[in-house]
Design a protein around this motif. Structure first.
Motif, PDB file in Angstrom:
ATOM      1  N   VAL A  98       0.849  -1.187   0.000  1.00 15.53           N
ATOM      2  CA  VAL A  98       0.000   0.000   0.000  1.00 15.53           C
ATOM      3  C   VAL A  98       0.885   1.238   0.000  1.00 15.53           C
ATOM      4  CG1 VAL A  98      -1.722   1.313   1.302  1.00 15.53           C
ATOM      5  CG2 VAL A  98      -1.863  -1.175   1.220  1.00 15.53           C
ATOM      6  N   VAL A  99       0.560   2.192  -0.885  1.00 17.67           N
ATOM      7  CA  VAL A  99       1.221   3.497  -0.842  1.00 17.67           C
ATOM      8  C   VAL A  99       0.215   4.499  -0.304  1.00 17.67           C
ATOM      9  CG1 VAL A  99       2.872   3.017  -2.688  1.00 17.67           C
ATOM     10  CG2 VAL A  99       0.671   4.039  -3.250  1.00 17.67           C
ATOM     11  N   VAL A 100       0.721   5.506   0.375  1.00 20.66           N
ATOM     12  CA  VAL A 100      -0.143   6.486   1.021  1.00 20.66           C
ATOM     13  C   VAL A 100       0.384   7.896   0.781  1.00 20.66           C
ATOM     14  CG1 VAL A 100       1.036   6.373   3.260  1.00 20.66           C
ATOM     15  CG2 VAL A 100      -1.379   6.991   3.177  1.00 20.66           C
ATOM     16  N   GLY A 101      -0.538   8.844   0.671  1.00 19.20           N
ATOM     17  CA  GLY A 101      -0.182  10.241   0.503  1.00 19.20           C
ATOM     18  C   GLY A 101      -1.221  11.123   1.173  1.00 19.20           C
ATOM     19  N   ARG A 102      -0.882  12.402   1.359  1.00 24.19           N
ATOM     20  CA  ARG A 102      -1.784  13.339   2.029  1.00 24.19           C
ATOM     21  C   ARG A 102      -1.748  14.688   1.311  1.00 24.19           C
ATOM     22  NH1 ARG A 102       0.556  10.213   5.516  1.00 24.19           N
ATOM     23  NH2 ARG A 102      -0.597   9.164   7.130  1.00 24.19           N
ATOM     24  N   PHE A 103      -2.890  15.354   1.384  1.00 20.65           N
ATOM     25  CA  PHE A 103      -2.968  16.733   0.904  1.00 20.65           C
ATOM     26  C   PHE A 103      -4.013  17.464   1.742  1.00 20.65           C
ATOM     27  CE2 PHE A 103      -6.045  14.420  -1.661  1.00 20.65           C
ATOM     28  CZ  PHE A 103      -7.153  15.251  -1.666  1.00 20.65           C
ATOM     29  N   THR A 104      -3.987  18.790   1.671  1.00 22.80           N
ATOM     30  CA  THR A 104      -4.943  19.609   2.410  1.00 22.80           C
ATOM     31  C   THR A 104      -5.935  20.223   1.443  1.00 22.80           C
ATOM     32  OG1 THR A 104      -3.266  20.104   4.073  1.00 22.80           O
ATOM     33  CG2 THR A 104      -5.162  21.584   3.983  1.00 22.80           C
ATOM     34  N   VAL A 105      -7.223  20.149   1.811  1.00 21.56           N
ATOM     35  CA  VAL A 105      -8.277  20.765   0.999  1.00 21.56           C
ATOM     36  C   VAL A 105      -8.131  22.281   1.160  1.00 21.56           C
ATOM     37  CG1 VAL A 105     -10.767  21.000   0.658  1.00 21.56           C
ATOM     38  CG2 VAL A 105      -9.813  18.788   1.350  1.00 21.56           C
ATOM     39  N   PRO A 106      -7.959  23.007   0.054  1.00 19.24           N
ATOM     40  CA  PRO A 106      -7.785  24.464   0.156  1.00 19.24           C
ATOM     41  C   PRO A 106      -9.010  25.139   0.788  1.00 19.24           C
ATOM     42  CG  PRO A 106      -7.251  23.693  -2.051  1.00 19.24           C
ATOM     43  CD  PRO A 106      -7.878  22.549  -1.327  1.00 19.24           C
ATOM     44  N   HIS A 107      -8.775  26.225   1.498  1.00 19.87           N
ATOM     45  CA  HIS A 107      -9.866  26.967   2.142  1.00 19.87           C
ATOM     46  C   HIS A 107     -10.823  27.558   1.116  1.00 19.87           C
ATOM     47  CE1 HIS A 107      -8.546  26.554   6.272  1.00 19.87           C
ATOM     48  NE2 HIS A 107      -7.301  26.743   5.852  1.00 19.87           N
ATOM     49  N   HIS A 108     -10.359  27.793  -0.095  1.00 20.70           N
ATOM     50  CA  HIS A 108     -11.206  28.390  -1.132  1.00 20.70           C
ATOM     51  C   HIS A 108     -12.009  27.351  -1.927  1.00 20.70           C
ATOM     52  CE1 HIS A 108      -8.509  26.953  -4.279  1.00 20.70           C
ATOM     53  NE2 HIS A 108      -7.488  27.404  -3.547  1.00 20.70           N
ATOM     54  N   ALA A 109     -11.848  26.064  -1.617  1.00 20.63           N
ATOM     55  CA  ALA A 109     -12.547  25.007  -2.367  1.00 20.63           C
ATOM     56  C   ALA A 109     -14.059  25.118  -2.161  1.00 20.63           C
ATOM     57  CB  ALA A 109     -12.049  23.631  -1.939  1.00 20.63           C
ATOM     58  N   ARG A 110     -14.787  24.985  -3.252  1.00 22.24           N
ATOM     59  CA  ARG A 110     -16.253  25.031  -3.194  1.00 22.24           C
ATOM     60  C   ARG A 110     -16.804  23.636  -2.914  1.00 22.24           C
ATOM     61  NH1 ARG A 110     -19.065  29.230  -6.026  1.00 22.24           N
ATOM     62  NH2 ARG A 110     -17.627  30.898  -6.540  1.00 22.24           N
ATOM     63  N   SER A 111     -18.017  23.598  -2.398  1.00 22.51           N
ATOM     64  CA  SER A 111     -18.690  22.318  -2.175  1.00 22.51           C
ATOM     65  C   SER A 111     -18.852  21.600  -3.496  1.00 22.51           C
ATOM     66  CB  SER A 111     -20.066  22.531  -1.552  1.00 22.51           C
ATOM     67  OG  SER A 111     -19.952  23.024  -0.251  1.00 22.51           O
ATOM     68  N   GLY A 112     -18.684  20.288  -3.479  1.00 27.23           N
ATOM     69  CA  GLY A 112     -18.866  19.490  -4.684  1.00 27.23           C
ATOM     70  C   GLY A 112     -17.958  18.287  -4.698  1.00 27.23           C
ATOM     71  N   SER A 113     -18.054  17.529  -5.769  1.00 27.36           N
ATOM     72  CA  SER A 113     -17.285  16.310  -5.944  1.00 27.36           C
ATOM     73  C   SER A 113     -16.078  16.584  -6.838  1.00 27.36           C
ATOM     74  CB  SER A 113     -18.177  15.236  -6.567  1.00 27.36           C
ATOM     75  OG  SER A 113     -17.498  14.024  -6.660  1.00 27.36           O
ATOM     76  N   TYR A 114     -14.924  16.064  -6.447  1.00 30.03           N
ATOM     77  CA  TYR A 114     -13.680  16.299  -7.169  1.00 30.03           C
ATOM     78  C   TYR A 114     -12.956  14.978  -7.420  1.00 30.03           C
ATOM     79  CZ  TYR A 114     -14.328  21.184  -5.874  1.00 30.03           C
ATOM     80  OH  TYR A 114     -14.836  22.445  -5.725  1.00 30.03           O
ATOM     81  N   GLY A 115     -12.469  14.797  -8.629  1.00 23.63           N
ATOM     82  CA  GLY A 115     -11.690  13.626  -8.984  1.00 23.63           C
ATOM     83  C   GLY A 115     -10.253  13.784  -8.518  1.00 23.63           C
ATOM     84  N   ILE A 116      -9.747  12.776  -7.806  1.00 19.42           N
ATOM     85  CA  ILE A 116      -8.361  12.744  -7.337  1.00 19.42           C
ATOM     86  C   ILE A 116      -7.711  11.543  -8.015  1.00 19.42           C
ATOM     87  CG2 ILE A 116      -6.832  12.631  -5.324  1.00 19.42           C
ATOM     88  CD1 ILE A 116      -8.759  15.056  -5.330  1.00 19.42           C
ATOM     89  N   SER A 117      -6.515  11.732  -8.572  1.00 20.89           N
ATOM     90  CA  SER A 117      -5.870  10.621  -9.272  1.00 20.89           C
ATOM     91  C   SER A 117      -4.421  10.473  -8.825  1.00 20.89           C
ATOM     92  CB  SER A 117      -5.935  10.832 -10.787  1.00 20.89           C
ATOM     93  OG  SER A 117      -5.265  12.020 -11.143  1.00 20.89           O
ATOM     94  N   VAL A 118      -3.862   9.299  -9.135  1.00 19.90           N
ATOM     95  CA  VAL A 118      -2.482   8.983  -8.794  1.00 19.90           C
ATOM     96  C   VAL A 118      -1.828   8.328  -9.996  1.00 19.90           C
ATOM     97  CG1 VAL A 118      -1.018   7.473  -7.386  1.00 19.90           C
ATOM     98  CG2 VAL A 118      -2.912   8.700  -6.326  1.00 19.90           C
ATOM     99  N   ALA A 119      -0.614   8.740 -10.307  1.00 23.16           N
ATOM    100  CA  ALA A 119       0.210   8.105 -11.337  1.00 23.16           C
ATOM    101  C   ALA A 119       1.389   7.447 -10.616  1.00 23.16           C
ATOM    102  CB  ALA A 119       0.704   9.131 -12.343  1.00 23.16           C
ATOM    103  N   CYS A 120       1.462   6.121 -10.714  1.00 18.77           N
ATOM    104  CA  CYS A 120       2.511   5.362 -10.020  1.00 18.77           C
ATOM    105  C   CYS A 120       3.766   5.277 -10.871  1.00 18.77           C
ATOM    106  CB  CYS A 120       2.010   3.954  -9.712  1.00 18.77           C
ATOM    107  SG  CYS A 120       0.562   3.920  -8.654  1.00 18.77           S
ATOM    108  N   ASP A 121       4.893   5.059 -10.208  1.00 18.82           N
ATOM    109  CA  ASP A 121       6.149   4.922 -10.938  1.00 18.82           C
ATOM    110  C   ASP A 121       6.225   3.629 -11.744  1.00 18.82           C
ATOM    111  OD1 ASP A 121       6.463   3.189  -8.794  1.00 18.82           O
ATOM    112  OD2 ASP A 121       8.296   4.119  -8.037  1.00 18.82           O
ATOM    113  N   ASN A 122       5.293   2.683 -11.501  1.00 18.70           N
ATOM    114  CA  ASN A 122       5.245   1.449 -12.293  1.00 18.70           C
ATOM    115  C   ASN A 122       4.332   1.578 -13.517  1.00 18.70           C
ATOM    116  OD1 ASN A 122       2.645   1.330 -11.262  1.00 18.70           O
ATOM    117  ND2 ASN A 122       2.981  -0.532 -10.082  1.00 18.70           N
ATOM    118  N   GLY A 123       3.785   2.777 -13.762  1.00 19.96           N
ATOM    119  CA  GLY A 123       2.942   3.029 -14.924  1.00 19.96           C
ATOM    120  C   GLY A 123       1.454   2.895 -14.673  1.00 19.96           C
ATOM    121  N   ARG A 124       1.060   2.345 -13.555  1.00 20.77           N
ATOM    122  CA  ARG A 124      -0.362   2.191 -13.249  1.00 20.77           C
ATOM    123  C   ARG A 124      -0.929   3.493 -12.699  1.00 20.77           C
ATOM    124  NH1 ARG A 124      -0.869  -3.727 -10.411  1.00 20.77           N
ATOM    125  NH2 ARG A 124      -0.187  -4.936 -12.213  1.00 20.77           N
TER     126      ARG A 124
END
Length: 180
Positions: free
Chosen positions: A94-120
């Motif tokens: 398992v790989v894990v990462g973190r980020f902070t939701v910006p204070h200016h972000a509006r309500s709604g659904s957002y796509g989050i993606s990851v590009a791995c070093d193995n190409g997946r």
């Protein structure tokens, strides 16, 4: 010998319980595989915790897509959080990462993606909500990413036991009525 008819509603309920049990057993398999073997170019599952967050909250993501000791780069640009790193966690593969939701972000659904070093790649959705008097009441209940395999399995076992018990009871009642 007189046979006692089983009410249609009872037969329908037993059938519904049995079908529900079969569906509950299939759900973990569909979720775990996500319809993807990871080799066809489609993104794999990206788990996001919490799945619904307020602006200013720290969000943790994890995936199996990068493999054992893998690394990746996350993309939260859709909500204005930029890129973030994913590194191996204490859990195998398992790989894990973190980020902070910006204070200016509006309500709604957002796509989050990851590009791995193995190409997946992996993809998930984050829902941004806002605290305050308008909107939903904050009860502290909810926020699930996907089905918990242990809970689904336990639920399926209960449903299956209910179906078997109901069938046994109906047969017992029917066989007991034959002796009259």
């Amino acid at each position: 010998m007189r046979r006692t008819p089983v009410p249609l509603l009872t037969r329908t309920a037993v059938a519904a319980v049995a079908l529900g049990a079969l569906g509950a057993l299939a759900a973990p398999l569909a979720y775990a595989n996500n319809g993807n073997d990871g080799h066809d170019g489609r993104p794999e599952a990206l788990e996001i915790f919490p799945s619904s967050a307020d602006p200013g909250s720290t969000v943790t993501v994890n995936t199996l897509a990068c493999g054992s000791h893998g690394h990746g780069v996350g993309d939260a640009n859709s909500l204005g959080a930029g890129d973030f790193q994913l590194d191996p966690s204490t859990h195998k593969e398992v790989v894990v990462g973190r980020f902070t939701v910006p204070h200016h972000a509006r309500s709604g659904s957002y796509g989050i993606s990851v590009a791995c070093d193995n190409g997946r790649t992996a993809r998930g959705e984050l829902f941004v909500k806002h605290k305050g008097p308008s909107g939903h009441v904050q009860t502290g209940v909810g926020g699930s990413v996907g089905p918990d395999t242990a809970q689904v399995t336990a639920g399926a076992a209960v449903l299956a036991a209910a179906a078997v018990g109901g069938t046994w009871l109906l047969r017992r009642r029917a066989s007991g009525a034959q002796g009259d």
